[in-house]
Design an enzyme around this catalytic site. Structure first.
Site, PDB file in Angstrom:
ATOM      1  CG  ASP A 259      -1.777   1.135   1.318  1.00 57.20           C
ATOM      2  OD1 ASP A 259      -2.631   1.492   0.588  1.00 57.20           O
ATOM      3  OD2 ASP A 259      -1.355   2.141   1.959  1.00 57.20           O
TER       4      ASP A 259
ATOM      5  CD  GLU B 190      -1.614   5.871   3.016  1.00 62.27           C
ATOM      6  OE1 GLU B 190      -2.501   7.005   2.860  1.00 62.27           O
ATOM      7  OE2 GLU B 190      -2.321   4.988   3.229  1.00 62.27           O
TER       8      GLU B 190
ATOM      9  CG  HIS C 115      -6.774   6.369   5.297  1.00 65.84           C
ATOM     10  ND1 HIS C 115      -7.179   5.901   4.150  1.00 65.84           N
ATOM     11  CD2 HIS C 115      -8.039   6.761   6.141  1.00 65.84           C
ATOM     12  CE1 HIS C 115      -8.305   5.793   3.975  1.00 65.84           C
ATOM     13  NE2 HIS C 115      -8.721   6.285   5.091  1.00 65.84           N
TER      14      HIS C 115
ATOM     15  CG  ASP D 263      -4.428   1.557   5.308  1.00 71.34           C
ATOM     16  OD1 ASP D 263      -4.755   1.606   6.531  1.00 71.34           O
ATOM     17  OD2 ASP D 263      -4.561   2.428   4.559  1.00 71.34           O
TER      18      ASP D 263
END
Length: 502
Positions: A42, A44, A190, A195
């Protein structure tokens, strides 16, 4: 809380990885590229604030998962310092993921962690939520910015479309936060590493539910849960006096007052035939057959309606509420189609001379970006009674089936005298490169002749000029049940609308 600039550590479930080396460096103990583990990852990023501004990578997190045991064997996470943190990280970006300019001020640039990211991802199966459309492109962009070829996957598992297809929209919009809330896994943070771990847990929960439903289809399928909920309610005497079954000779009005809850009709494939095919194949055949039947019915009713004006549709005074029931039929292996039936077919109504209260609304868009068109009309008392009965029956059935969605009342009342009104939806469908109305829209001339109107494209303004407030319209419509994104109710789908000329 900001994470350390770079870290790789053993995850709680498995002790395969150790602490990170120097800041931003690739840990030597992580497995090399091309392993058999699944790489859940993941990213960000910043939130673009103007046209043309791209995403800035702020954090990368990944876990390596054993595909046979679904346990985490290694993890890696690092904050990433963008080229210009002051420009990239806005207040909107901080609200999204909590990563501030101070948090990345001491983090390594992506160039310094690119080797670690490459070794984790290259040659492995990639997994993540919406990675095909978001995370993977951001990783590729980051490598392109430093002039290096990006890692390539051996395969990809995007859990957003996968779970939407297999699990259905039980969790509303199927975003990670919605899925986590659905399974009681807590709030999504988040942050990359949190996540991806939540993603793995959500996948396990969904797989377990689907496995149980497939193992015990006669006990755990949604259709049977609905049936047992209603049966249990009736057997336990939970129904209030309002739910007393009406006498066979009750009129629609008396049946309406007694609020009869009709039995749920569960239509399942013939079990005698299940031994010759797989359950999924059998159910798909039933689904295909039901679609063909519905298409034939739709074609027949539209043709008859065009010629006689009302064939296939029932006027409110001809409806017997004791003959209304909720029917649940299998849609696919793990889904269902719920409909409102009257006697031997779907309940479809017609009513003449409805007064337009509000013209065409284009407030909302569908998934294809087309406006969801609808009009609001006043309805007479006899139609109001039928729709109230259907609304009450469907709401009770929804609650007894275990749905937690908020029920949206079908009838709204406006004005000093509380005139009952309903919203008639005018759906659109794609036709080649354009879209057309799936509702037949006609005009009744002053001499009584009815002429079908032709439209070359979707034009809300043109449509609005027909459905002016105060105009009368004859409506032929179907009742459609929905339960989506924690909202449930009945929507009225206009099949044919005849506008009166003034």
């Amino acid at each position: 809380m900001a994470m350390p600039p770079a870290s790789a550590s053993a995850s709680e479930p498995a002790p395969a990885a150790t602490a990170a080396t120097a800041e931003g460096a690739a840990p030597a103990v992580l497995p090399g590229a091309g392993g058999t583990e699944i790489a859940f990852f993941d990213v960000e990023t910043s939130v673009p604030q103007r046209a043309g501004q791209g995403y800035a990578l702020l954090e990368f997190g990944a876990i390596l998962v054993c595909p046979r045991r679904l346990v985490e064997v290694a993890s890696y996470a690092t904050l990433v310092r963008p080229a210009d943190p002051a420009t990239a990280i806005s207040a909107a970006s901080v609200r999204c993921n909590g990563i501030t300019r101070d948090a990345v001020s001491g983090a390594p640039p992506f160039r310094d962690v690119a080797d670690a990211v490459y070794n984790l991802l290259n040659g492995r199966v990639w997994a993540g939520h919406n990675i095909a459309r978001f995370d993977s492109p951001r990783v590729r962009e980051a490598f392109a910015e430093i002039g290096r070829p990006p890692p390539e996957p051996k395969g990809m598992i995007d859990t957003l479309p996968l779970l939407t297809q297999r699990f259905g929209r039980r969790a509303g919009d199927m975003k990670m936060a919605s899925l986590a809330n659905y399974f009681g896994l807590g709030k999504q943070r988040h942050r990359s590493l949190d996540d991806v771990r939540m993603n793995l847990e959500v996948l396990k929960y969904c797989a377990t539910v689907l496995f149980l439903e497939a193992s015990l289809p006669e006990v755990l399928t949604v259709e049977n849960l609905v049936e047992r909920a209603i049966t249990r309610s009736q057997a336990n005497g939970a129904a209030s006096p309002e739910l007393t079954k009406p006498e066979g000779n009750s009129s629609p009005d008396s049946s309406k007052r007694q609020r009869t809850v009709s039995p749920v009709d569960i239509r399942m494939p013939d079990r005698d035939n299940q031994g010759t095919s797989e359950p999924a194949t059998n159910r798909e055949s039933v689904e295909l057959l039901s679609h063909i039947v519905e298409m034939k019915l739709d074609a027949t009713t539209q043709m008859d309606a065009s010629s006689s004006g009302c064939s296939g549709f029932i006027e409110p005074d001809d409806v017997s509420t004791e003959c209304i029931r909720i029917s649940v039929a299998p849609l696919h292996q793990f889904g269902r189609r719920t409909s409102i039936q009257h006697k031997d077919g779907p309940l479809q109504l017609c009513c003449a001379g409805l007064k337009v209260q509000f013209g065409v609304s284009t407030k909302f868009l569908d998934n294809a970006g087309r406006p969801k068109l609808n009009i609001v009309v006043e309805i007479p008392e006899n139609l109001s009674k039928v729709l109230e009965f259907c609304d009450d029956l469907a709401q009770r059935t929804s609650q007894e089936s275990g749905s937690t969605s908020e029920w949206r009342t079908l009838i709204k009342k406006y004005g000093y005298v509380n005139r009952p009104t309903v919203r008639l939806n005018i759906p659109t469908v794609a036709s080649g490169d354009t879209a057309v109305y799936s509702t037949d829209i006609c005009q009744r001339e002053t001499n009584g002749n009815i002429q079908k109107l032709a439209f070359s494209s979707i034009d809300a303004a043109e449509l609005d000029s027909l459905f002016v407030r105060g105009n009368k319209v004859d409506a032929f419509f179907a009742l459609e049940l929905y339960d989506y994104q924690q909202n449930a109710g009945i929507r009225l789908i206009a099949k044919r609308l005849v506008v009166h000329s003034k």
